[in-house]
Design a protein around this motif. Structure first.
Motif, PDB file in Angstrom:
ATOM      1  N   HIS A 425      -9.064  26.966 -11.194  1.00  0.00           N
ATOM      2  CA  HIS A 425      -7.848  26.207 -11.482  1.00  0.00           C
ATOM      3  C   HIS A 425      -8.123  24.969 -12.335  1.00  0.00           C
ATOM      4  O   HIS A 425      -7.387  24.662 -13.274  1.00  0.00           O
ATOM      5  CB  HIS A 425      -7.199  25.815 -10.154  1.00  0.00           C
ATOM      6  N   TYR A 426      -9.196  24.261 -12.027  1.00  0.00           N
ATOM      7  CA  TYR A 426      -9.455  22.981 -12.687  1.00  0.00           C
ATOM      8  C   TYR A 426     -10.149  23.128 -14.038  1.00  0.00           C
ATOM      9  O   TYR A 426     -10.576  22.139 -14.627  1.00  0.00           O
ATOM     10  CB  TYR A 426     -10.269  22.078 -11.767  1.00  0.00           C
ATOM     11  N   LEU A 431      -5.404  19.793 -16.218  1.00  0.00           N
ATOM     12  CA  LEU A 431      -5.292  19.878 -14.760  1.00  0.00           C
ATOM     13  C   LEU A 431      -6.440  19.157 -14.071  1.00  0.00           C
ATOM     14  O   LEU A 431      -6.691  19.365 -12.888  1.00  0.00           O
ATOM     15  CB  LEU A 431      -5.251  21.344 -14.306  1.00  0.00           C
ATOM     16  N   ARG A 448      -0.244  16.754 -20.749  1.00  0.00           N
ATOM     17  CA  ARG A 448      -0.781  16.838 -19.387  1.00  0.00           C
ATOM     18  C   ARG A 448      -2.186  16.244 -19.321  1.00  0.00           C
ATOM     19  O   ARG A 448      -3.010  16.465 -20.199  1.00  0.00           O
ATOM     20  CB  ARG A 448      -0.814  18.298 -18.934  1.00  0.00           C
ATOM     21  N   GLY A 451      -3.509  16.644 -13.982  1.00  0.00           N
ATOM     22  CA  GLY A 451      -2.482  17.356 -13.233  1.00  0.00           C
ATOM     23  C   GLY A 451      -1.079  16.820 -13.410  1.00  0.00           C
ATOM     24  O   GLY A 451      -0.124  17.378 -12.869  1.00  0.00           O
TER      25      GLY A 451
END
Length: 515
Positions: A425-426, A431, A448, A451
């Motif tokens: 995810h990271y 993010l 962005r 996050g």
């Protein structure tokens, strides 16, 4: 006594109960909405509508104005009356009621509740003294159903009447559950929206707090540039003025020397004139020829040569202005280096970091989303999906680089530390606290970082983007290369690692580095 007087003032003159949703006529009298609506319905077709109390006449059906204050007071009095409800059947000693039967209009304690009828028409609710809100104002029977089309609570007779015939009707309990479920969903969405707004407000407040510092930094840099410009202009002015003074001195010396030489020649010519005049006055030819033995050709040549070297030197304006122009060009060249950021050169995409769903062009400039697995070996440097880095990073520089994107699909572009995660995810741009990105999807820009994704209000009008970096100042900005170029967003932070250009594409999108 005062409480009784207040209750009288809060009593509807039609139903003789406390006001329920009170409304006001133009004459100033108040009634329950349902009560006055029923009265006005009976007056329909007559010559005029009238107030039940003062008989004031209205040519058209009066508009009912809700009396919020009166309704709040009536509700407060009613809630105080319902604080302690005692069992109707415990006549010898008061016992708190646990339920109220709407059909019997009686409150029951736990003991009497056990012997009470359990049939469906005996609707049990929390203890209350007020039954007028629980019963139909027209049929005086318990409200048990809810019309979803008219949003009204109905009794059995209302359900069978013409007004609601054929409408979808639900039991009040079920209708209440459904509406509460929808309300909870809306409540959750409102809470989420509120949190997003709070997050956005916090971000804007942080940005607002940073503006004075950013302004002070920009002002300081501008003042330094102007001081340098003034110093260079002053130096250039002194240099040009010194050049003019030098030329003045040289020309003056040259002209003075020429004047001296001409004065000497003038004296010589004066002597020649005197000698020639004396010779011309001699009357004896023999004596004249014996006295004048000079070659006349030499005399004439000397006379003709007197003015050949008498052209005076002058100031060289061309040289002066050439020096001035050259100095100005040097200053401008310095300004371009100081003010106009250089375009980064040699940005190439690193195939060793490209995920296997991205195709990299042969010139290492274009990244395209691909449904075909590229079959590259899995390494620690390679992204899991949709991303690719450049081959080199930047630190301690001020630079920009441009990209062009496809009209279809979605993409994100930005800059990242090389220590960004490569899987999970990271590893997505923005993010984490190691990357900053601009995204375009469905004709909208978002930015962005860490996050926090913020939608931008600027409507996209171009498919070219510029990424500007001032590493030392901690500035990372995104621009749309339209006509004119538009600023999209700027991050202000302190960078701790070199920054690498990064590109993400999906849904048949492509992106090309223009440098």
């Amino acid at each position: 006594m005062a409480s009784a007087d207040l209750k009288d003032e809060l009593t509807c003159s039609i139903c003789l109960n406390l006001y329920n949703d009170p409304v006001t006529l133009q004459c100033g009298h108040n009634y329950c909405r349902d009560c006055i609506e029923n009265v006005l319905d009976t007056q329909k077709g007559s010559e005029a509508y009238t107030c039940p109390q003062c008989r004031a006449e209205f040519q058209e059906r009066p508009v009912l104005q809700r009396n919020i204050t009166l309704g709040n007071i009536a509700g407060h009095v009613l809630s105080q009356e319902d604080c302690e409800i005692f069992c109707t059947y415990c006549v010898h000693s008061p016992v708190l009621a646990s339920k109220t039967c709407l059909l019997c209009e009686a409150s029951l304690c736990d003991l009497h509740l056990t012997v009470h009828s359990k049939s469906p028409e005996h609707v049990l609710i929390q203890p209350t003294k007020s039954f007028r809100n629980r019963k139909c104002s027209r049929h005086k029977t318990v409200l048990m159903y809810y019309c979803t089309e008219d949003a009204e609570c109905l009794c059995v007779s209302c359900c069978l009447g013409d007004k609601h015939r054929g409408h979808q009707v639900e039991v009040i309990v079920e209708a209440s559950k459904k509406k509460k479920s929808k309300l909870r969903t809306i409540h959750g969405r409102i809470i989420k929206e509120k949190k997003e707004i709070e997050k956005r407000v916090q971000s804007l407040q942080d940005h607002l707090r940073q503006i004075p510092g950013k302004t002070a930094g920009i002002v300081e840099r501008v003042e330094v540039h102007f001081r340098e410009i003034r110093m260079k202009v002053d130096n250039l002015e002194n240099h040009v003025l010194n050049e003019i003074s030098k030329q003045q001195e040289q020309v003056s010396l040259s002209v003075s020397d020429l004047i001296q030489r001409l004065e000497l020649k003038k004296d010589n010519l004066s002597r020649e004139i005197s000698t020639i005049e004396d010779l011309c006055q001699m009357m004896d030819p023999l004596l004249y020829l014996q006295a004048d033995r000079r070659d006349l050709t030499d005399v004439i040549g000397e006379i003709d040569g007197n003015l050949k070297e008498t052209v005076a030197a002058d100031l060289s304006e061309d040289l002066i202005f050439k020096t001035l122009t050259s100095g100005i060009m040097n200053i401008m060249s310095g300004l371009q280096k100081g003010y106009y950021v250089q375009e980064a050169s040699g940005i190439l995409l690193d195939v060793n970091t490209a995920s296997n769903d991205i195709h990299i062009s042969d010139d290492l400039k274009t990244a395209s989303w691909s449904e075909v697995n590229q079959g590259r070996p899995e390494t620690a440097e390679r992204f899991e999906i949709r991303r690719v880095l450049s081959t080199k990073g930047f630190s301690d520089v001020t630079m920009f680089w441009d990209v062009e994107a496809s009209k279809k699909g979605a993409w994100r572009v930005g800059m990242t530390y090389p220590s960004i995660e490569r899987i999970g995810h990271y590893s997505n741009i923005g993010l984490n606290n190691k990357s900053w990105g601009l995204r375009r999807f469905n004709k909208q820009y978002t930015i962005r970082h860490d996050g926090n994704e913020i939608p931008l209000q600027i409507r996209p009008s171009s498919y070219k983007v510029r990424i500007y970096l001032d590493y030392k100042a901690g500035l990372l900005s995104f621009y749309e290369l339209g006509n004119p170029m538009r600023h999209l967003y700027t991050y202000n932070t302190s960078f701790t690692e070199p920054l690498y250009p990064v590109i993400a594409v999906w849904d048949n999108a492509w992106m090309r580095v223009l440098n």
